[in-house]
Scaffold this active site. Structure first.
Site, PDB file in Angstrom:
ATOM      1  N   SER A 406       7.218  -1.774  -6.649  1.00 27.44           N
ATOM      2  CA  SER A 406       6.551  -2.114  -5.396  1.00 27.44           C
ATOM      3  C   SER A 406       7.572  -2.097  -4.273  1.00 27.44           C
ATOM      4  O   SER A 406       8.763  -2.343  -4.491  1.00 27.44           O
ATOM      5  CB  SER A 406       5.891  -3.495  -5.486  1.00 27.44           C
ATOM      6  OG  SER A 406       6.867  -4.490  -5.703  1.00 27.44           O
ATOM      7  N   CYS A 407       7.087  -1.762  -3.090  1.00 26.31           N
ATOM      8  CA  CYS A 407       7.916  -1.903  -1.897  1.00 26.31           C
ATOM      9  C   CYS A 407       7.211  -2.904  -0.985  1.00 26.31           C
ATOM     10  O   CYS A 407       6.383  -3.686  -1.434  1.00 26.31           O
ATOM     11  CB  CYS A 407       8.153  -0.557  -1.221  1.00 26.31           C
ATOM     12  SG  CYS A 407       6.655   0.226  -0.579  1.00 26.31           S
ATOM     13  N   ILE A 408       7.480  -2.859   0.288  1.00 31.15           N
ATOM     14  CA  ILE A 408       6.953  -3.873   1.187  1.00 31.15           C
ATOM     15  C   ILE A 408       5.432  -3.820   1.255  1.00 31.15           C
ATOM     16  O   ILE A 408       4.767  -4.853   1.307  1.00 31.15           O
ATOM     17  CB  ILE A 408       7.553  -3.688   2.601  1.00 31.15           C
ATOM     18  CG1 ILE A 408       9.062  -3.948   2.551  1.00 31.15           C
ATOM     19  CG2 ILE A 408       6.895  -4.628   3.604  1.00 31.15           C
ATOM     20  CD1 ILE A 408       9.778  -3.633   3.823  1.00 31.15           C
ATOM     21  N   THR A 409       4.850  -2.616   1.225  1.00 34.28           N
ATOM     22  CA  THR A 409       3.409  -2.511   1.484  1.00 34.28           C
ATOM     23  C   THR A 409       2.607  -1.824   0.385  1.00 34.28           C
ATOM     24  O   THR A 409       1.397  -1.717   0.517  1.00 34.28           O
ATOM     25  CB  THR A 409       3.158  -1.725   2.793  1.00 34.28           C
ATOM     26  OG1 THR A 409       3.756  -0.420   2.678  1.00 34.28           O
ATOM     27  CG2 THR A 409       3.752  -2.448   3.981  1.00 34.28           C
ATOM     28  N   ARG A 410       3.230  -1.353  -0.688  1.00 30.79           N
ATOM     29  CA  ARG A 410       2.457  -0.581  -1.662  1.00 30.79           C
ATOM     30  C   ARG A 410       3.023  -0.700  -3.072  1.00 30.79           C
ATOM     31  O   ARG A 410       4.221  -0.937  -3.261  1.00 30.79           O
ATOM     32  CB  ARG A 410       2.389   0.884  -1.235  1.00 30.79           C
ATOM     33  CG  ARG A 410       3.705   1.591  -1.146  1.00 30.79           C
ATOM     34  CD  ARG A 410       3.564   2.960  -0.473  1.00 30.79           C
ATOM     35  NE  ARG A 410       3.539   2.845   0.978  1.00 30.79           N
ATOM     36  CZ  ARG A 410       3.205   3.838   1.808  1.00 30.79           C
ATOM     37  NH1 ARG A 410       2.866   5.000   1.321  1.00 30.79           N
ATOM     38  NH2 ARG A 410       3.206   3.673   3.102  1.00 30.79           N
TER      39      ARG A 410
END
Length: 628
Positions: A406-410
């Protein structure tokens, strides 16, 4: 497209080391406060040194972060990256003192360490030297590689330093058009989650600046925080878009929503607008119209580029440590040039965007959230532990997942089969969009809760729980049992579960099991699952009196084995609606004493056979479950 899928993994890895930069910005901002007046004269120096140290050791941070990001926190890869940086720094300091580690070098060594870990972690050597096999081989390999690489760099040090500086000069020659092109490409690459790669080039590589302490820093972002009076051109123009344009789009979506859905849409997109304004996280708003009006997204990307061109032409220089939101705007204002101009430009930008999007939504009948089925972005607070297991099921279950990051938004996934994913279920569970990059690489955009969702999904994967997942038995709207106009069902006297308001006359199986009983009028059917759950499906309220083939027709028999999505009963929707009290169709587990935990998807429109609308954990599971 598989190549793009691999690039998205690199894009996430590049983002990982950047999470430390806000600390540097905060330290530097706090250093400007009048500490002497409160009797702490040395505090300003401590804070300034802390900030400068982060930027000074940024190459090491990037090497470690990228190695960990590429390998899902492979400790061997991280160790190899740090050792490689130490070797490089030691050799270049001795034989090329003017050559200092750069973020470019850290990125390269981090990639080498990460790729080496993936390639050699399972390496088998002859038994007598197997001690050096597997993960232990990675630091050894990277050490020899960086030794040779450092020798190569020593011989080309002057040329490479000149090249980095000249690259900045070449980019500067493009002037405003170059900044426009960057702004346009940046917004387009957001779709694929690859914007970090192009940003990395401009923010950490282009241009050089010698600090007062005598060391060189490269890239728009480190130069800005080091005090370079020419830095910030590739960051300043993002502020009007993130602080004003995206909130204006959110406001336009709210105002164009149906009146009955406006309260929910207002709540959801107010949060999305605040997220963009304060922190620069834009995907929850952008993905609300990207898939339904991609041409409008292109217009948005062009406008973003033009705004960056304008800020460049007006000589506005500003920077950020995380993203172009109001928090970074205020924290770093003391380093900006003409930074105050961003506010009037942003206000005009917001007005233009608001009226443009309201006109476009109405003129082209764009089905943005709230105009048809409501928002795909629901309120998540306190809901993630219950929804994450359903998301896991909609992805195809843990057996379908090869890799999940995962990253910040997805969520960034690699799956065995994209066909096993239920895209509509993911959207109903809160996904703003699903992007397929090929080769099994998939991104599911959940906004800033993505990391929390991944953590809860990992907990679910590692729990030893017997779970049963339910599919939607019909197309229509899912409602809680409490809304069923029958006290027997609404008070859960028959059992717990959910209900549906159908808009098509077909009832399908929600689970795998056996037909236990079909009522004589065929208005209801009982199913026994493999786990022993008894599921009752009851079409409509007060429908037991509806006799005749004109109402219900069963297409399965008692004792027949059935699969999820298999047609069970056809019924005349219009006649049943006319001659019954309600079309509300409960789906309840009559032996609810076997269930320890219940999880329900958001109560909204569902498709026939859609997965992950309800999940239960059985009482014989080893871990305690949560009841909702």
């Amino acid at each position: 497209m598989a190549f793009i899928g691999n690039l998205q993994q690199l894009g996430r890895a590049v983002m990982l080391p950047m999470i430390i930069l806000p600390a540097a910005a905060v330290f530097q901002s706090l250093a400007q406060l009048p500490w002497e007046q409160i009797g702490l004269p040395a505090m300003a120096s401590y804070l300034a040194i802390a900030s400068a140290s982060i930027f000074q050791f940024l190459p090491y941070i990037f090497a470690l972060g990228i190695a960990l990001g590429l390998t899902s926190n492979g400790l061997g890869a991280g160790m190899a990256a740090l050792v490689g940086m130490f070797i490089y720094s030691g050799i270049t300091a001795k034989f090329a003192p003017d050559t200092e580690p750069t973020v470019l070098i850290g990125t390269f060594i981090g990639i080498v360490a990460g790729v080496s870990h993936l390639r050699f972690k399972d390496l088998r050597l002859p038994e007598y030297i197997q001690f050096f096999g597997g993960p232990r081989f990675v630091p050894l390999f990277v050490s020899f590689f960086t030794l040779l690489f450092s020798m190569f760099i020593v011989n080309l040090s002057e040329q490479l330093e000149w090249l980095l500086i000249e690259l900045g000069e070449v980019v500067s020659l493009a002037g405003g058009f170059g900044v426009f092109l960057y702004g346009f490409i940046h917004r387009i690459l957001v779709i694929f989650g690859l914007h970090h790669l192009v940003s990395h080039l401009f923010w950490f590589q282009v241009g050089g600046y010698e600090t007062a302490e005598g060391y060189m820093v490269y890239g728009d972002l480190p130069r800005f925080f080091a005090g370079d009076p020419t830095a910030g051109v590739f960051m300043a123009g993002l502020y009007p878009t993130m602080m004003f344009a995206l909130p204006a789009i959110a406001l336009a979506i709210v105002h164009e929503a149906r009146e009955d859905l406006k309260p929910q849409i207002r709540r959801t997109f107010t949060l999305a607008a605040l997220s963009s304004f304060l922190t620069g996280v834009t995907e929850p708003v952008e993905f609300a119209f990207l898939f339904v009006a991609p041409y409008l997204y292109v217009v948005h990307a062009l406008l973003s580029g033009l705004i960056m061109w304008l800020t460049s032409t007006l000589g506005i220089l500003h920077g950020f440590s995380f993203s172009a939101g109001a928090i970074d705007y205020l924290l770093n204002m003391h380093l900006a040039t003409n930074g105050w101009l961003i506010i009037p430009i942003g206000i005009v930008t917001g007005i233009v965007y608001y009226f443009l999007f309201r006109w476009a939504i109405r003129r082209f009948q764009i089905p943005t959230p709230g105009r048809e089925e409501g928002s795909q972005l629901d309120e998540w607070v306190g809901d993630i532990p219950y929804r994450a297991p359903l998301i896991l099921q909609a992805i195809g279950g843990k057996k379908n997942i090869i890799q999940m990051e995962s990253c910040i938004t997805r969520l960034r996934l690699k799956v065995h089969s994209e066909k096993d994913m239920d895209i509509n279920a993911l959207r109903n569970l809160g996904a703003a969009g699903v992007i397929r990059l090929g080769g099994g690489h998939v991104q599911v955009v959940f906004g800033t809760y993505s990391e929390l969702i991944r953590e809860e999904m990992m907990k679910t994967i590692h729990r030893d729980q017997q779970q049963v997942s339910f599919h939607s038995p019909m197309q229509g709207r899912m409602i809680p049992l409490s809304e069923v106009p029958d006290p027997i069902f609404s008070a859960q006297l028959v059992g717990n579960g959910v209900a549906f308001i159908p808009d098509r006359g077909e009832l399908v199986s929600p689970v795998k099991g056996k037909v236990m009983h079909i009522y004589p009028t065929m208005h209801a059917i009982g199913i026994l699952t493999e786990e022993g759950l008894e599921v009752l499906l009851h079409i409509g309220i007060d429908t037991s009196k509806l006799v005749g083939k004109d109402y219900f027709t069963a297409v399965v028999k008692e004792g027949e084995e059935i699969e999820p999505g298999q047609l069970l009963i056809r019924f005349n929707l219009h006649k049943v609606k006319k001659d019954s009290k309600s079309l509300a169709t409960p789906m309840v587990i009559t032996n609810s004493d076997l269930v320890k935990a219940w999880r329900f998807a958001p109560f909204m429109t569902v498709k026939k056979g859609q997965s992950s609308i309800m999940s239960v954990v059985l009482e014989d599971s080893k871990n305690e479950g949560e009841v909702r």
